[in-house]
Scaffold this active site. Structure first.
Site, PDB file in Angstrom:
ATOM      1  N   ARG A 160       0.852  -6.315  12.721  1.00 60.27           N
ATOM      2  CA  ARG A 160       0.245  -5.681  13.891  1.00 60.27           C
ATOM      3  C   ARG A 160       0.095  -6.674  15.039  1.00 60.27           C
ATOM      4  O   ARG A 160       0.166  -6.290  16.210  1.00 60.27           O
ATOM      5  CB  ARG A 160      -1.088  -5.038  13.516  1.00 60.27           C
ATOM      6  CG  ARG A 160      -0.905  -3.848  12.586  1.00 60.27           C
ATOM      7  CD  ARG A 160      -2.096  -2.940  12.536  1.00 60.27           C
ATOM      8  NE  ARG A 160      -1.788  -1.735  11.765  1.00 60.27           N
ATOM      9  CZ  ARG A 160      -2.547  -0.647  11.738  1.00 60.27           C
ATOM     10  NH1 ARG A 160      -3.667  -0.607  12.437  1.00 60.27           N
ATOM     11  NH2 ARG A 160      -2.195   0.401  11.019  1.00 60.27           N
ATOM     12  N   ARG A 181       2.243   1.316  10.207  1.00 60.82           N
ATOM     13  CA  ARG A 181       1.732   1.723   8.893  1.00 60.82           C
ATOM     14  C   ARG A 181       2.863   1.611   7.885  1.00 60.82           C
ATOM     15  O   ARG A 181       3.679   2.504   7.749  1.00 60.82           O
ATOM     16  CB  ARG A 181       1.186   3.148   8.961  1.00 60.82           C
ATOM     17  CG  ARG A 181       0.240   3.506   7.821  1.00 60.82           C
ATOM     18  CD  ARG A 181      -0.342   4.895   8.013  1.00 60.82           C
ATOM     19  NE  ARG A 181      -1.182   4.976   9.180  1.00 60.82           N
ATOM     20  CZ  ARG A 181      -2.476   4.662   9.210  1.00 60.82           C
ATOM     21  NH1 ARG A 181      -3.068   4.244   8.116  1.00 60.82           N
ATOM     22  NH2 ARG A 181      -3.172   4.771  10.329  1.00 60.82           N
ATOM     23  N   SER A 212     -10.369  -5.931  10.281  1.00 66.30           N
ATOM     24  CA  SER A 212     -11.591  -5.279   9.849  1.00 66.30           C
ATOM     25  C   SER A 212     -12.399  -6.298   9.056  1.00 66.30           C
ATOM     26  O   SER A 212     -11.916  -6.827   8.049  1.00 66.30           O
ATOM     27  CB  SER A 212     -11.261  -4.058   8.978  1.00 66.30           C
ATOM     28  OG  SER A 212     -12.415  -3.311   8.683  1.00 66.30           O
ATOM     29  N   GLU A 232      -6.450  -0.788  15.575  1.00 67.13           N
ATOM     30  CA  GLU A 232      -7.071  -1.768  14.680  1.00 67.13           C
ATOM     31  C   GLU A 232      -6.084  -2.853  14.276  1.00 67.13           C
ATOM     32  O   GLU A 232      -4.948  -2.578  13.911  1.00 67.13           O
ATOM     33  CB  GLU A 232      -7.590  -1.064  13.424  1.00 67.13           C
ATOM     34  CG  GLU A 232      -8.203  -2.011  12.410  1.00 67.13           C
ATOM     35  CD  GLU A 232      -8.258  -1.446  11.004  1.00 67.13           C
ATOM     36  OE1 GLU A 232      -8.348  -2.246  10.052  1.00 67.13           O
ATOM     37  OE2 GLU A 232      -8.192  -0.213  10.851  1.00 67.13           O
ATOM     38  N   ARG A 238       0.840  -1.199   0.000  1.00 69.33           N
ATOM     39  CA  ARG A 238       0.000   0.000   0.000  1.00 69.33           C
ATOM     40  C   ARG A 238       0.871   1.244   0.000  1.00 69.33           C
ATOM     41  O   ARG A 238       1.857   1.329   0.734  1.00 69.33           O
ATOM     42  CB  ARG A 238      -0.920   0.018   1.232  1.00 69.33           C
ATOM     43  CG  ARG A 238      -1.899  -1.148   1.247  1.00 69.33           C
ATOM     44  CD  ARG A 238      -2.851  -1.093   2.416  1.00 69.33           C
ATOM     45  NE  ARG A 238      -3.680  -2.297   2.461  1.00 69.33           N
ATOM     46  CZ  ARG A 238      -4.551  -2.581   3.410  1.00 69.33           C
ATOM     47  NH1 ARG A 238      -4.725  -1.731   4.416  1.00 69.33           N
ATOM     48  NH2 ARG A 238      -5.262  -3.694   3.384  1.00 69.33           N
TER      49      ARG A 238
END
Length: 434
Positions: A399, A285, A360, A357, A270
């Site tokens: 994560r 991130r 999801s 988070e 990403r």
């Protein structure tokens, strides 16, 4: 993609849905009005084409009758009419394609319609707690963030990663590299042996139409990485949701084979467009990270129950790792573009003294299926319906590594390995600096 027939029949409902998603009311109304106008123009043109085609067929028969009756003048007149109609149809078919494309392009940028039970709100501050599992422990003064621990162990190197690739990359070494691998393998084993997901190793680069199918294109193009391929390009997957969901694209699945449940452990890529200044320290991130993805393909009646099941499968990962977490119902303003309802699972990070988070899980209805033309046979086998698609992180491996490091850190800088991961670590109980 939304159904234009549903929009035509429910324009007010779509306006209300867009407003719930934080669209200005005037923009929402004008967008819906424009869509209906485009659809009316397309339908009028198609009707005219059909009328012309019917007249061409009738005139062709009349030509034969005129020639048989010896009326050459009438036959020639009819031939001239048929010639004009053929020209109109040829031009009209090109115009139909233009109108179809314009309508589909307008539909492609519309988000999905939230379910009625999704809380209305603007951003993450309006999300609602569904439940909390485990108690966040009191934070000792010596607690550190994951990157401080990793660097002190000599097993997490951001400087060398920057030399290789720039910012938002990490080099993991030694025990932490093995621990990340162990976490991913544990998740795969859990989802395949206990939760009934089929493991898949998919391509990591996909075509534009595949990215369109799971609504990364056209809206989120700036978040993607592309590489030239032949005369076109391939996109690096931002999540395994993309290839896993598209496994059923342009196919009609047998009803008795549903639900289909797929899982994959893949790298994800990403660009993190728009995230400048956010989470610049550490691994939270990254441009490249590993994730275990869960994807389900269901019939229309089963998707809501499957959403609850998928979320429980993702939660079980954190329960086995004995990590405190909470599950949130995302509000309309924070929910993803293609979702009708989303649960976010947030793991406790003592280094940040906050929940972040880690998964999801979303139910998309037939939104993606329409983009992929993915259908299934009715129970009676007489008709075809669009499948419903669901996707969720089961979970983000990087994560989860962060959460393990921070929750299992010791005052001396070592990291205790959760019991469930020790078989994957050769029985090692603790990671310490050499």
């Amino acid at each position: 993609m939304l159904d234009i027939k549903w929009i035509r029949d429910n324009p007010k409902a779509l306006v209300e849905a867009l407003v719930k998603r934080s669209w200005p009311s005037e923009e929402a109304q004008s967008t819906v009005d424009d869509l209906i106008s485009r659809d009316e123009a397309r339908r009028e043109h198609v009707t005219e084409l059909q009328t012309k085609q019917e007249r061409r067929n009738a005139a062709s028969k009349e030509i034969g009758n005129a020639m048989r009756s010896g009326d050459a003048a009438l036959a020639e007149k009819l031939k001239a009419e048929v010639g004009e109609i053929k020209t109109f149809i040829q031009n009209g078919e090109a115009r139909e394609r233009e109108l179809d494309k314009a309508l589909n392009d307008a539909l492609a940028v519309l988000p999905n319609v939230p379910f009625d039970d999704v809380p209305v709100g603007k951003d993450e501050h309006d999300n609602v707690v569904k439940h909390i599992v485990g108690k966040a422990p009191t934070r000792p003064n010596w607690v550190k963030e994951h990157f401080e621990i990793g660097e002190a162990l000599g097993m997490m190197d951001f400087e060398r990663a920057a030399k290789l690739s720039g910012s938002r990359f990490t080099v993991l070494k030694g025990g932490l590299a093995r621990l990340e691998r162990a976490i991913g393998q544990f998740m795969l084993d859990l989802h395949t042996t206990e939760h009934g997901y089929e493991e898949v190793i998919p391509p990591l680069m996909v075509r534009d139409e595949v990215l369109f199918g799971t609504n990364q294109l056209p809206k989120f193009e700036e978040d993607l990485f592309f590489t030239p391929h032949g005369e076109g390009r391939l996109g690096l997957i931002p999540t395994a949701e993309v290839p896993l969901t598209n496994l059923v694209r342009e196919e009609i699945s047998a009803h008795e084979k549903l639900p289909l449940r797929y899982t994959a452990l893949t790298p994800c890529f990403r660009s993190e467009a728009g995230s400048a200044g956010r989470d610049t320290r550490g691994m939270l991130r990254q441009h490249q990270f590993y994730k275990v993805e869960l994807v389900s393909i269901t019939d229309q009646e089963s998707s809501l129950a499957e959403h609850e099941r998928m979320t429980q499968c993702a939660e079980e990962v954190l329960k086995r790792l004995e990590l405190p977490f909470r599950t949130m119902v995302l509000c309309t303003g924070d929910m993803g573009f293609g979702a009708r309802k989303t649960y976010d699972i947030e793991v406790w990070l003592p280094g940040q003294n906050a929940y972040r988070e880690i998964s999801s899980c979303s139910v998309c209805g037939d939104f993606q299926a329409r983009r992929m033309d993915a259908r299934y046979k009715d129970r009676d086998g007489k008709g075809n319906r669009f499948v419903h698609t669901l996707n969720g992180s089961g979970t983000a491996v990087g994560r989860a590594l962060i959460a393990v490091i921070e929750n299992y850190q010791n005052e001396d800088g070592s990291v205790t390995i959760p019991e469930v991961l020790r078989p994957y670590m050769g029985g090692l109980e603790k990671i310490e600096s050499k």
